[in-house]
Every structure is written in structure tokens, then in C-alpha cells.
Design an enzyme around this catalytic site. Sequence first.
Site, short mmCIF file in Angstrom:
data_model
loop_
_atom_site.label_atom_id
_atom_site.label_comp_id
_atom_site.label_asym_id
_atom_site.label_seq_id
_atom_site.Cartn_x
_atom_site.Cartn_y
_atom_site.Cartn_z
N CYS A 1 -4.81 -15.80 45.97
CA CYS A 1 -5.08 -15.26 44.63
C CYS A 1 -6.25 -14.29 44.68
O CYS A 1 -6.41 -13.46 43.80
CB CYS A 1 -5.38 -16.38 43.65
SG CYS A 1 -6.90 -17.24 44.02
N ARG B 1 7.40 -26.40 47.13
CA ARG B 1 7.65 -25.73 48.41
C ARG B 1 6.74 -26.28 49.52
O ARG B 1 7.00 -26.08 50.69
CB ARG B 1 7.46 -24.22 48.26
CG ARG B 1 8.61 -23.63 47.45
CD ARG B 1 8.43 -22.16 47.21
NE ARG B 1 7.55 -21.92 46.08
CZ ARG B 1 7.20 -20.72 45.66
NH1 ARG B 1 7.64 -19.65 46.28
NH2 ARG B 1 6.42 -20.57 44.62
N GLU C 1 1.71 -8.17 40.25
CA GLU C 1 1.25 -8.91 41.43
C GLU C 1 2.42 -9.01 42.41
O GLU C 1 3.50 -9.51 42.06
CB GLU C 1 0.80 -10.32 41.02
CG GLU C 1 0.18 -11.09 42.18
CD GLU C 1 -0.22 -12.52 41.81
OE1 GLU C 1 0.51 -13.15 41.03
OE2 GLU C 1 -1.24 -12.98 42.35
N SER D 1 1.03 -18.69 38.96
CA SER D 1 1.22 -17.30 38.51
C SER D 1 0.90 -17.17 37.02
O SER D 1 0.92 -18.14 36.27
CB SER D 1 2.67 -16.90 38.78
OG SER D 1 3.53 -17.78 38.09
N PHE E 1 1.81 -22.95 45.78
CA PHE E 1 2.21 -23.17 47.18
C PHE E 1 1.18 -22.64 48.19
O PHE E 1 1.20 -23.03 49.35
CB PHE E 1 3.57 -22.50 47.46
CG PHE E 1 3.48 -21.02 47.71
CD1 PHE E 1 3.18 -20.53 48.98
CD2 PHE E 1 3.66 -20.10 46.68
CE1 PHE E 1 3.07 -19.17 49.22
CE2 PHE E 1 3.55 -18.74 46.91
CZ PHE E 1 3.25 -18.27 48.18
N LYS F 1 1.03 -32.89 40.58
CA LYS F 1 2.37 -32.39 40.92
C LYS F 1 2.17 -31.17 41.80
O LYS F 1 1.86 -30.08 41.32
CB LYS F 1 3.19 -32.01 39.68
CG LYS F 1 4.66 -31.77 40.04
CD LYS F 1 5.33 -30.69 39.24
CE LYS F 1 4.97 -29.29 39.59
NZ LYS F 1 5.35 -28.80 40.95
P1 NAD Z 1 4.05 -20.62 40.38
O1 NAD Z 1 3.47 -20.22 39.08
O2 NAD Z 1 5.44 -20.23 40.67
O3 NAD Z 1 4.02 -22.23 40.54
C1 NAD Z 1 2.82 -22.94 40.42
C2 NAD Z 1 3.14 -24.39 40.05
O4 NAD Z 1 3.75 -24.41 38.75
C3 NAD Z 1 4.12 -25.09 40.97
O5 NAD Z 1 3.71 -26.43 41.10
C4 NAD Z 1 5.45 -24.98 40.24
O6 NAD Z 1 6.34 -26.03 40.57
C5 NAD Z 1 5.02 -25.07 38.80
N1 NAD Z 1 5.87 -24.34 37.86
C6 NAD Z 1 6.62 -23.22 38.11
N2 NAD Z 1 7.22 -22.80 36.98
C7 NAD Z 1 6.86 -23.66 36.00
C8 NAD Z 1 7.14 -23.76 34.60
N3 NAD Z 1 7.93 -22.87 33.99
N4 NAD Z 1 6.58 -24.76 33.90
C9 NAD Z 1 5.77 -25.66 34.50
N5 NAD Z 1 5.46 -25.62 35.81
C10 NAD Z 1 5.98 -24.63 36.55
O7 NAD Z 1 3.04 -20.09 41.51
P2 NAD Z 1 3.23 -20.13 43.09
O8 NAD Z 1 4.26 -19.12 43.49
O9 NAD Z 1 3.37 -21.51 43.57
O10 NAD Z 1 1.78 -19.63 43.56
C11 NAD Z 1 1.43 -18.28 43.66
C12 NAD Z 1 0.71 -17.82 42.40
O11 NAD Z 1 -0.45 -18.61 42.17
C13 NAD Z 1 0.20 -16.39 42.51
O12 NAD Z 1 0.44 -15.75 41.28
C14 NAD Z 1 -1.28 -16.55 42.76
O13 NAD Z 1 -2.07 -15.44 42.35
C15 NAD Z 1 -1.58 -17.76 41.94
N6 NAD Z 1 -2.81 -18.43 42.36
C16 NAD Z 1 -3.90 -18.31 41.57
C17 NAD Z 1 -5.09 -18.90 41.95
C18 NAD Z 1 -6.30 -18.77 41.10
O14 NAD Z 1 -7.31 -19.40 41.40
N7 NAD Z 1 -6.28 -17.98 40.04
C19 NAD Z 1 -5.16 -19.64 43.14
C20 NAD Z 1 -4.01 -19.75 43.93
C21 NAD Z 1 -2.83 -19.14 43.53
#
Ligand code: NAD
Length: 501
Positions: A287, A183, A386, A232, A155, A179
Site C-alpha cells: 500500500c 488468498r 491503483e 482496497s 493479501f 478474517k
Molecule cells: P481487498 O479489498 O480485495 O480485500 C481485503 C479484505 O476484504 C479481504 O480479507 C477480502 O476477503 C475482504 N473483502 C473483499 N471484498 C469484500 C466486501 N465486498 N465486503 C467485505 N469484505 C470484503 O484487498 P486485497 O486485494 O486483499 O489487498 C490489496 C489492497 O489493500 C490494495 O488496495 C492495497 O493498497 C490495500 N492495502 C492498504 C493498506 C493500508 O495500510 N492502507 C495496507 C495493505 C494493503
Amino acid sequence: MTTDVLLDTVPHWIGGAAVAPSDGPRTDIHDPATGRVLRSSVQGSAETVNAAVHDASRAADAWAATPVPARASVLHRFRSLVVEHTEELASIITSEQGKTLPDARGEVARSVEAIDVSLSAVQQLKGEYSDQVANGVDTYSFRQPLGVCVGITPFNFPIMVPVSMFAAAIACGNAFVLKPSDRVPSAAVRLAQMMSEAGLPDGVLNVVQGGTETAEALLDHPDVAAVSFVGSTPVAREIYRRSAQTGKKVQALGGAKNHLVVMPDADLDAAADALVSAAYGAAGQRCMAVTVAVAVGEAAEALVEKTAERARAFKVGPGAETEIDMGPLISQVAINRVRGALERSVEDGGKLIVDGRERSAPGDGYFIGPSLVDNVSVESDLYRQEVFGPVLGVVRALSLEEALRIVNDNPYGNGATIFTTSGPAARRFTRGVLAGSVGINVPIPVPISWFGFGGWGDSRFGDDGLNYDAYRFYTRSKVVTQRWIEPTQGLAPHFVAAGNQ
Ligand code: NAD
């Protein structure tokens, strides 16, 4: 072109057109600055996923056969549209994600940089050639696309992360199914609409809305060749496992706990400026946000004082208003998570210097101010987990070596920075630290897109990162050994060493 994709119900984008979703579980999309429901999205069903992957499969071969410069031309026109519509795209980001407009414009600019890298696909896809490796034999390699690639995105960067995936994948000759986070779903559809206007053939880029179930249907689909994920760490680990199990290529970038080490010889004002911008910018929802300051030796007292002063002056408010340093968090759940982390940090012995809970903002928006916690123990929850909000913890170390041990004992390895005026200290740090992106006297060491991006440790599962590294991920290498047989020559029936054939 209008923004008619911003409907009450966010559409999918399949086969080059917006597609109204069929019935299914709905997710309300909130404006985080007001708590108001803007629109809703519907979880893409297995049939919708099938339709998107099917369209992508049908389009993939012709797109792979399209000359690389012609593919780059489409991305070039897309780049112009993104630049032309920067304000509109920034305002979509701010309305659904909450970050300030200047920060959202910065996200769009970073996306343009990712497109720029994809424009050099001809250069990136160059192979290697070895002449006359045996008598009349040459060997060469080149890279070919994978087929249908999937992107599952977080998001916090509704435009930059999707663009950095699909621009590279499409430049490499793949079809793509995105996908986005459920949010912040609208920007993805608008981007797909712009790609169509730029001349992308129907089916090469599709968007399916939804959450976990939709993502799982994509992960398990037999016609998907590769999965790019950013989100995450627990989800990244699971996506990596699940994709690998069905033989897909996978890159899964996860969460982070980024450290900024401040040496006693550093310019402490510059270090404190860097800390507040890196810890509290975008409400800590990056991130690469810095969440731990490691204060070395006598740097600690003055550093905490200077950082606290700046944190208190940080302006919190709606991202669309001017002169705001930090917008809201994404949801009430996120606010509760930050509140819980602050409570536990005190129970674990931390000293709350600035308490963001005292600065909740007007109305029903998801606001909380910046927090600064001193004397954080490396055993505490605040240090190990985190938080993904505007909370900065200060850990103290007696020496550079102790600071390095602290950083390296943390399971994450996305980014790490040192502030110092000592060249040898900076060199020792950069060579010894276990992190994918390293900074010297810069707040957030996100490299320009002409370098690869991705963390170490629990911050990334899979080999290749995004941006410059993406060319390797979205293609596979083929090595050809060729001999053009003269009519008078025969072939040896047995295996012989190169050079003796
Ligand atoms: P999230 O892991 O909750 O969701 C990310 C995506 O995965 C969304 O599209 C969500 O719908 C999908 N998703 C959620 N649960 C899933 C599951 N069990 N199986 C398959 N798909 C699933 O993350 P978020 O809250 O949207 O974003 C914040 C997180 O992203 C933080 O942990 C941040 O550090 C990380 N992030 C990392 C980077 C990087 O480059 N390493 C960059 C941006 C954000």
C-alpha cells in the site's frame, strides 16, 4: 510445536483450537511462483461466524478483567515465539503471497515491532487526573476495552497487518475475531496457535476463513463492537458505511497512489535507487509502494534514464530463490490487470520506457517484470487508478508548487516523499502535502510502529490508524467525577459551576 495447521484444507481457529470447516464454497490457495494449488480454504458460514463471535464474547469479560501487565506478558511470550519462528513464518508468507524471503523476513520483523508497541499497554492506557476541581471533587479519565473486535485483512501482508491489529486489541483487553484474506489464509492460523502457546485464554483470538460473505456476516453481527479493515478503497468505503450503520466503531484503511517528488537539486542516483525499490519491491503490491514519480524541472531526463537502467537490472523470479529482487504477483487476475493498465497508458499518451510484459518468467507462475512509463498525464487511468503491480509512472512538473498541486489533487493520501537537498523545499512539502505518512529522502515513509499509521483522503475512512494510534481505537474513554462525602456535608440540589460546588 509443529506446523500441523498447514493442512490440505486450512482450518478456522475457534475457542483455542483448529476447527475443520463444514462444507461450503472452496477457494484454492495457489503458490504464485508456480501456479500450483497448495491447499484450499472453505468460506466460513454464518454458523461458523456465530460460533467464533460467541466464543469471543464469552472470553471478553474475563480477559478485560485480567491485569494489563499479565496481558502484556502473554504478548511478550508471543513475541519470543514469532522471533524464534521467523524463518517458518517467512516461508509461509512467501509460499502463499509470493514476496521474496528477505522481504517476508522484513514483514515478520515489522510485526515484532508492532508487538513491541503492544507491550507498553500499561503506559498507553494511562488516564488523566485533575485534583480538586471543586471542593472535595476530583475528575479522572481512563480507557476501557470495547468487547469483541473484528479484523478483515488484505493479501499483501499476511502477518504484519493481522498482528498490528490483534496485538493492540488484545493488549487493550478485547477479544478478537480475524478474517484473513482468503488468498493467504494459513499464516493467521499459525499466529493464533502461537498466541495459544503463549498462554492466551481460549476464545480471546479466533480466526474465521472466508471471503466477502464471511466478512459481511461479521460486519452485521450484533455482538461485534468494532471493525478494523485494511484493503482496497472501494471495499474500505463500503465497510465503513456498513459498520457505521450498525453503530460499530470502524477504522478502514484503503488503497493508495503514492508520489515521490524529485527536485532538480536531489541526488538523482539516490532518488532512482529509491524509486525502483519503492515501486517494484514486493512486485508493487504494497500500500506504500511508490507508483508516481513527479520529476521537477531539469531532474526529469536523467531521472528517467537512471530509473530505467535499474528497472531493467531488477531480478524477477520465485521469492524463495536467492538473489531475487522481485517475486510474482498474487494471481493471473493481477497480471491481467497490470497488462491492461500498460496498454491503456500508451493509448492515453504515456511513453513506455521499460515494458515488464517482455520479462514474463519461467513456468506457470504469475510473473511480470517492472515497467516504467514516462509522460503520464494526470487525467490518465494509470495515474488515477491503483494498479497494485510493478508499474511506475513519471509525471513532470515545472516547480515544487506544481508538484504539490499534482500530489494533492490525487484523491488518495497514503504516503508521499520528496527527494531534495533543500531544507526549505522539504519543509514546504511536508507542511503542505495532503498525506498521512511523509518522507524526506527515504523511499517508503512507513513510520516505526511507535507512531500512528494511516492515510488521508480515500486512503482511510475513520479517525484512528494502526500501531500507536490503535490504543485509542481499541478502547473508549470513561471520565469519572468523584466526591467522597464527609458525614457532615450535603449536596447542592442545583447545577453549579466547577469550583463553586
Ligand atoms: P481487498 O479489498 O480485495 O480485500 C481485503 C479484505 O476484504 C479481504 O480479507 C477480502 O476477503 C475482504 N473483502 C473483499 N471484498 C469484500 C466486501 N465486498 N465486503 C467485505 N469484505 C470484503 O484487498 P486485497 O486485494 O486483499 O489487498 C490489496 C489492497 O489493500 C490494495 O488496495 C492495497 O493498497 C490495500 N492495502 C492498504 C493498506 C493500508 O495500510 N492502507 C495496507 C495493505 C494493503
